[in-house]
Enzyme design. Structure first.
Site, short mmCIF file in Angstrom:
data_model
loop_
_atom_site.label_atom_id
_atom_site.label_comp_id
_atom_site.label_asym_id
_atom_site.label_seq_id
_atom_site.Cartn_x
_atom_site.Cartn_y
_atom_site.Cartn_z
N HIS A 121 0.87 -1.19 0.00
CA HIS A 121 0.00 0.00 0.00
C HIS A 121 0.90 1.23 0.00
CE1 HIS A 121 -2.83 2.95 1.75
NE2 HIS A 121 -3.81 2.14 1.42
N ASP A 198 2.91 -4.72 8.00
CA ASP A 198 1.64 -4.00 7.90
C ASP A 198 0.53 -5.04 7.98
OD1 ASP A 198 -0.68 -2.76 7.09
OD2 ASP A 198 0.16 -1.90 5.25
N GLN A 201 -4.64 -5.46 6.59
CA GLN A 201 -5.57 -6.32 5.86
C GLN A 201 -5.67 -7.71 6.45
OE1 GLN A 201 -7.67 -5.47 3.48
NE2 GLN A 201 -6.96 -3.37 3.57
N LYS A 224 -10.69 -1.74 10.31
CA LYS A 224 -10.70 -2.95 9.48
C LYS A 224 -11.23 -4.15 10.27
CE LYS A 224 -7.91 -0.95 6.28
NZ LYS A 224 -8.26 -0.63 4.91
N CYS A 362 -4.73 2.45 -3.74
CA CYS A 362 -3.51 2.95 -3.09
C CYS A 362 -2.35 1.97 -3.27
CB CYS A 362 -3.74 3.26 -1.61
SG CYS A 362 -4.88 4.62 -1.32
#
Length: 404
Positions: A121, A198, A201, A224, A362
């Site tokens: 991202h 990260d 997700q 999320k 993104c």
């Protein structure tokens, strides 16, 4: 097995109509929906004990402080961090990444190297480019293949004694690829490099074990994971957080202030300047409670069924191409149909009450790799159904027919 119909009753927004049609919400990779149980926690805070934390001796402040710090403990336990003070409240994933990037400005020098993956991202690319501009360090990229998988054999050739940092997402927001972070962390540590993962997700779909992963930094966002926007967390190993200087100056992050010198507070407050999103932090913990009450094993199994069903149905449409066909994947399907622009299809689907994401998500380097302007992205959560997928497929066919 999940009782999906019962679960759906927890989400008020799923009852609404869009353009006169029942809402089909397939934009979960951008933000998930919020159950009534979490909404009630937000309302309760503002109705009954809205006060600033850590500084007040009065009852409301103490209640708010207790609830906020209890949420930190919930996050620690959920992610299996070693200490609660290794959990830093942030405004979200991007904030956490920038905090780490800022801290490493004083630790890197010209000649040092950092590695990012090709699946990132923008928020896990741009801060590191800015860090390289400040320090003279060099940014290298771990490439991907046509299936949307990282080429791990290239990772070995990129790593060397100059590698100081490695950044990779756990799951690609654009393609749904589940990256082999265990192997990446292990290999990076062999050359003494720190690793930031990260997890924005992955957290809705996978319950990570941070101590088991032995990762140095891990970031995610509450919105999320069925929580509110504007709050997230940064996990950092204690030794790394102690090495990094404060990200912002102000109240809360100090031990003592004089006009001659300021000393900083201990972890985690060293990185939590100013009044935080108190309600958001408390609701973050409530969202984790909610998801754990359902169970991540059941969530993963059911979402994999949705992914398989949705993939098979989409591939029946002539001219449809799916981008991201990794062997290890979660509930994201990015696709295009023929030469039709994804925005045009997304606009027509909205008229039929179906929310999908269109564009580059993104993740422009991924789109550049495939030489496309963007994709249509359908992303599922445990409150979605196969019946909704059928509705989506029917609407998609109509949209394609209209635009052909």
């Amino acid at each position: 097995m999940l009782d999906v119909e019962s679960i759906r009753k927890d989400f008020p927004i799923l009852n609404r109509k869009v353009n006169g049609k029942p809402l089909v919400y397939f934009d979960n990779a951008a933000t998930s929906q919020t159950p009534q149980q979490v909404i009630d926690v937000i309302v309760d805070y503002y109705s009954n004990y809205n006060a600033n934390i850590h500084r007040g001796v009065h009852r409301l402040s103490q209640e708010a402080t207790d609830a906020y710090e209890q949420s930190r403990l919930k996050i620690q336990q959920h992610f299996n961090a070693k200490h609660p003070y290794e959990i830093i409240f942030t405004s979200g994933t991007t904030h956490g990444i920038n905090l780490v990037a800022s801290g490493f400005s004083s630790l890197l020098k010209k000649g040092d190297e950092i590695i990012v993956s090709a699946l990132e991202h923008h928020s896990n690319i741009v801060p590191w480019q800015m860090l390289c501009e400040r320090t003279g360090a060099t940014l290298k990229v771990l490439p991907m293949n046509e299936n949307g998988e990282l080429i791990l054999s290239e990772f070995d050739s990129l790593l060397n004694d100059n590698t100081k940092l490695v950044f990779v997402n756990h799951i690609s927001n654009a393609l749904g690829t589940i990256n082999p972070i265990e192997s990446i962390i292990e290999k990076a540590h062999e050359v003494g490099a720190a690793v930031l993962v990260d997890g924005a997700q992955s957290c809705p779909h996978i319950k990570p074990d941070l101590q088991g992963l032995n990762v140095d930094f891990y970031v995610c966002s509450a919105h999320k994971i069925c929580g509110p926007t504007g709050v997230g967390m940064l996990y950092g190993k204690e030794e790394w957080l102690n090495k990094l200087p404060p990200y912002q100056g102000g109240g809360e992050m100090i031990a003592e202030v004089t006009f001659d010198k300021t000393t900083y507070a201990d972890l985690p407050h060293k990185f939590e300047a100013g009044t935080p999103n108190i309600c958001g932090g408390i609701a973050f913990g409530a969202a984790l409670d909610y998801m754990n009450s359902i169970g991540f094993d059941a969530i993963t199994q059911y979402e994999n069924e949705l992914l398989e069903y949705g993939t098979n149905e989409l591939l029946k449409i002539e001219g449809l191409k799916i981008y991201g066909t990794a062997k290890e994947k979660t509930s994201v399907i990015s696709f295009n149909v023929g030469n039709i622009h994804p925005y045009d299809i997304g606009t027509i689907l909205d008229k039929m009450g179906i929310a999908v994401r269109t564009g580059h998500h993104c993740a422009q380097p991924i789109m550049d790799f495939y030489q496309i302007p963007g994709t249509i992205r359908a992303s599922f959560m445990f409150y979605n159904t196969k019946e909704e997928i059928d509705t989506f497929i029917s609407a998609l066919k109509k949209a394609v027919l209209m635009l052909s």
